[in-house]
Structure formats: structure tokens, C-alpha cells
Design a protein around this motif. Sequence first.
Motif, PDB file in Angstrom:
ATOM      1  N   CYS A  20       0.773  -1.175  -0.141  1.00  0.00           N
ATOM      2  CA  CYS A  20      -0.032  -0.203   0.152  1.00  0.00           C
ATOM      3  C   CYS A  20       0.985   1.088   0.081  1.00  0.00           C
ATOM      4  O   CYS A  20       0.298   2.273  -0.725  1.00  0.00           O
ATOM      5  CB  CYS A  20      -0.817   0.150   1.195  1.00  0.00           C
ATOM      6  N   HIS A  21       1.740   1.281   0.680  1.00  0.00           N
ATOM      7  CA  HIS A  21       2.968   2.406   0.758  1.00  0.00           C
ATOM      8  C   HIS A  21       3.474   2.569  -0.684  1.00  0.00           C
ATOM      9  O   HIS A  21       3.565   3.744  -1.121  1.00  0.00           O
ATOM     10  CB  HIS A  21       3.938   2.182   1.597  1.00  0.00           C
ATOM     11  N   GLU A  22       3.463   1.450  -1.487  1.00  0.00           N
ATOM     12  CA  GLU A  22       4.083   1.771  -2.898  1.00  0.00           C
ATOM     13  C   GLU A  22       3.074   2.701  -3.714  1.00  0.00           C
ATOM     14  O   GLU A  22       3.342   3.503  -4.499  1.00  0.00           O
ATOM     15  CB  GLU A  22       4.250   0.253  -3.608  1.00  0.00           C
ATOM     16  N   ALA A  23       1.853   2.111  -3.493  1.00  0.00           N
ATOM     17  CA  ALA A  23       0.719   3.000  -4.156  1.00  0.00           C
ATOM     18  C   ALA A  23       0.513   4.505  -3.538  1.00  0.00           C
ATOM     19  O   ALA A  23       0.419   5.272  -4.501  1.00  0.00           O
ATOM     20  CB  ALA A  23      -0.718   2.355  -4.024  1.00  0.00           C
ATOM     21  N   LEU A  24       0.877   4.790  -2.430  1.00  0.00           N
ATOM     22  CA  LEU A  24       0.905   6.069  -1.649  1.00  0.00           C
ATOM     23  C   LEU A  24       2.158   6.801  -2.508  1.00  0.00           C
ATOM     24  O   LEU A  24       2.083   7.898  -2.994  1.00  0.00           O
ATOM     25  CB  LEU A  24       1.036   6.040  -0.366  1.00  0.00           C
ATOM     26  N   HIS A  25       3.314   6.100  -2.706  1.00  0.00           N
ATOM     27  CA  HIS A  25       4.346   6.792  -3.107  1.00  0.00           C
ATOM     28  C   HIS A  25       4.165   7.103  -4.552  1.00  0.00           C
ATOM     29  O   HIS A  25       4.241   8.191  -5.179  1.00  0.00           O
ATOM     30  CB  HIS A  25       5.647   5.800  -3.125  1.00  0.00           C
ATOM     31  N   MET A  26       3.644   6.089  -5.370  1.00  0.00           N
ATOM     32  CA  MET A  26       3.330   6.360  -6.915  1.00  0.00           C
ATOM     33  C   MET A  26       2.249   7.585  -7.064  1.00  0.00           C
ATOM     34  O   MET A  26       2.511   8.397  -8.036  1.00  0.00           O
ATOM     35  CB  MET A  26       2.752   5.173  -7.566  1.00  0.00           C
ATOM     36  N   ALA A  27       1.299   7.667  -6.323  1.00  0.00           N
ATOM     37  CA  ALA A  27       0.446   8.767  -6.424  1.00  0.00           C
ATOM     38  C   ALA A  27       0.901   9.882  -6.126  1.00  0.00           C
ATOM     39  O   ALA A  27       0.573  11.089  -6.965  1.00  0.00           O
ATOM     40  CB  ALA A  27      -0.808   8.554  -5.389  1.00  0.00           C
ATOM     41  N   HIS A  28       1.744  10.131  -5.138  1.00  0.00           N
ATOM     42  CA  HIS A  28       2.672  11.118  -5.113  1.00  0.00           C
ATOM     43  C   HIS A  28       3.547  11.768  -6.197  1.00  0.00           C
ATOM     44  O   HIS A  28       3.563  12.678  -6.631  1.00  0.00           O
ATOM     45  CB  HIS A  28       3.441  11.286  -3.768  1.00  0.00           C
ATOM     46  N   VAL A  29       4.408  10.560  -6.716  1.00  0.00           N
ATOM     47  CA  VAL A  29       5.089  10.931  -7.939  1.00  0.00           C
ATOM     48  C   VAL A  29       4.398  11.466  -8.974  1.00  0.00           C
ATOM     49  O   VAL A  29       4.844  12.524  -9.867  1.00  0.00           O
ATOM     50  CB  VAL A  29       6.166   9.657  -7.996  1.00  0.00           C
ATOM     51  N   LEU A  30       3.305  10.591  -9.187  1.00  0.00           N
ATOM     52  CA  LEU A  30       2.661  10.927 -10.513  1.00  0.00           C
ATOM     53  C   LEU A  30       1.832  12.293 -10.454  1.00  0.00           C
ATOM     54  O   LEU A  30       1.788  13.036 -11.188  1.00  0.00           O
ATOM     55  CB  LEU A  30       1.673   9.969 -10.744  1.00  0.00           C
ATOM     56  N   ALA A  31       1.227  12.679  -9.060  1.00  0.00           N
ATOM     57  CA  ALA A  31       0.865  13.987  -9.116  1.00  0.00           C
ATOM     58  C   ALA A  31       1.812  15.124  -9.309  1.00  0.00           C
ATOM     59  O   ALA A  31       1.522  16.132  -9.992  1.00  0.00           O
ATOM     60  CB  ALA A  31       0.402  14.002  -7.585  1.00  0.00           C
ATOM     61  N   GLU A  32       3.076  14.853  -8.732  1.00  0.00           N
ATOM     62  CA  GLU A  32       3.902  15.747  -8.896  1.00  0.00           C
ATOM     63  C   GLU A  32       4.392  16.041 -10.381  1.00  0.00           C
ATOM     64  O   GLU A  32       4.759  17.070 -10.906  1.00  0.00           O
ATOM     65  CB  GLU A  32       5.412  15.666  -8.172  1.00  0.00           C
ATOM     66  N   LEU A  33       4.530  14.784 -11.147  1.00  0.00           N
ATOM     67  CA  LEU A  33       4.896  14.870 -12.510  1.00  0.00           C
ATOM     68  C   LEU A  33       3.871  15.453 -13.354  1.00  0.00           C
ATOM     69  O   LEU A  33       4.137  16.403 -14.233  1.00  0.00           O
ATOM     70  CB  LEU A  33       5.099  13.416 -12.932  1.00  0.00           C
ATOM     71  N   VAL A  34       2.421  15.017 -13.051  1.00  0.00           N
ATOM     72  CA  VAL A  34       1.521  15.871 -13.856  1.00  0.00           C
ATOM     73  C   VAL A  34       1.245  17.316 -13.478  1.00  0.00           C
ATOM     74  O   VAL A  34       1.455  18.146 -14.455  1.00  0.00           O
ATOM     75  CB  VAL A  34       0.053  15.334 -13.547  1.00  0.00           C
ATOM     76  N   ASP A  35       1.559  17.822 -12.388  1.00  0.00           N
ATOM     77  CA  ASP A  35       1.762  19.113 -12.186  1.00  0.00           C
ATOM     78  C   ASP A  35       2.779  19.879 -12.939  1.00  0.00           C
ATOM     79  O   ASP A  35       2.595  21.059 -13.100  1.00  0.00           O
ATOM     80  CB  ASP A  35       1.677  19.341 -10.384  1.00  0.00           C
ATOM     81  N   ASP A  36       3.905  19.370 -12.642  1.00  0.00           N
ATOM     82  CA  ASP A  36       5.035  20.108 -12.944  1.00  0.00           C
ATOM     83  C   ASP A  36       5.335  19.998 -14.601  1.00  0.00           C
ATOM     84  O   ASP A  36       5.742  20.782 -15.157  1.00  0.00           O
ATOM     85  CB  ASP A  36       6.398  19.296 -12.492  1.00  0.00           C
ATOM     86  N   ARG A  37       5.188  18.728 -14.998  1.00  0.00           N
ATOM     87  CA  ARG A  37       5.446  18.484 -16.617  1.00  0.00           C
ATOM     88  C   ARG A  37       4.354  18.718 -17.459  1.00  0.00           C
ATOM     89  O   ARG A  37       4.420  18.973 -18.488  1.00  0.00           O
ATOM     90  CB  ARG A  37       6.002  17.158 -16.738  1.00  0.00           C
ATOM     91  N   LEU A  38       3.273  18.375 -16.901  1.00  0.00           N
ATOM     92  CA  LEU A  38       1.967  18.755 -17.767  1.00  0.00           C
ATOM     93  C   LEU A  38       1.103  19.821 -17.657  1.00  0.00           C
ATOM     94  O   LEU A  38       0.987  20.683 -18.563  1.00  0.00           O
ATOM     95  CB  LEU A  38       0.987  17.484 -17.743  1.00  0.00           C
ATOM     96  N   CYS A  39       0.792  20.302 -16.356  1.00  0.00           N
ATOM     97  CA  CYS A  39       0.204  21.525 -16.182  1.00  0.00           C
ATOM     98  C   CYS A  39       0.832  22.785 -16.547  1.00  0.00           C
ATOM     99  O   CYS A  39       0.400  23.749 -17.040  1.00  0.00           O
ATOM    100  CB  CYS A  39      -0.116  21.613 -14.796  1.00  0.00           C
TER     101      CYS A  39
END
Length: 75
Positions: A20-39
Motif C-alpha cells: 500500500c505504501h508503494e501505491a501512496l508513493h506512486m500517487a505522490h510521484v505521478l501527482a508531482e509529474l502531472v503538475d510540473d510537467r503537464l500542467c
Amino acid sequence: MPDTIEPVEAERFAPGTYGCHEALHMAHVLAELVDDRLCGHPAVRLVPEWKALADQAATALQDLYQAIGARHLDT
């Protein structure tokens, strides 16, 4: 991907586990990537509809991160 979870997977990935911690980590990483690189991408910023959709995606990932964290860390 199938929507059903096998008992072994449920045990391995339930809140409070490393899985579950892996999923938590991936949600954080992807949120940052979408915010930084896409938005923040110039092409996305040029088209208001794209920017709105990218912002929605970033917000959804941040909400997912918070929801996983609340449940995962509550155990």
C-alpha cells in the motif's frame, strides 16, 4: 486489468502494508509529474480546455494521494 483482487493480493496490498505504501508513493510521484510537467507545459497552458483537464488530473492524483495516505497511515 481485472477489478477482482485475489486474497493473496489483498493481504499484500492492504492499508498498512508495504504494498500500500508503494501505491501512496506512486500517487505522490505521478501527482508531482502531472503538475510540473503537464500542467506547466507551454502547449497545455496555451489551450484553456487542456489546462483545465490537466489541472483536473493533477487534483485527482493529489486527492488519491491524500485518500490512500489517510487510510494507510490510520492502520
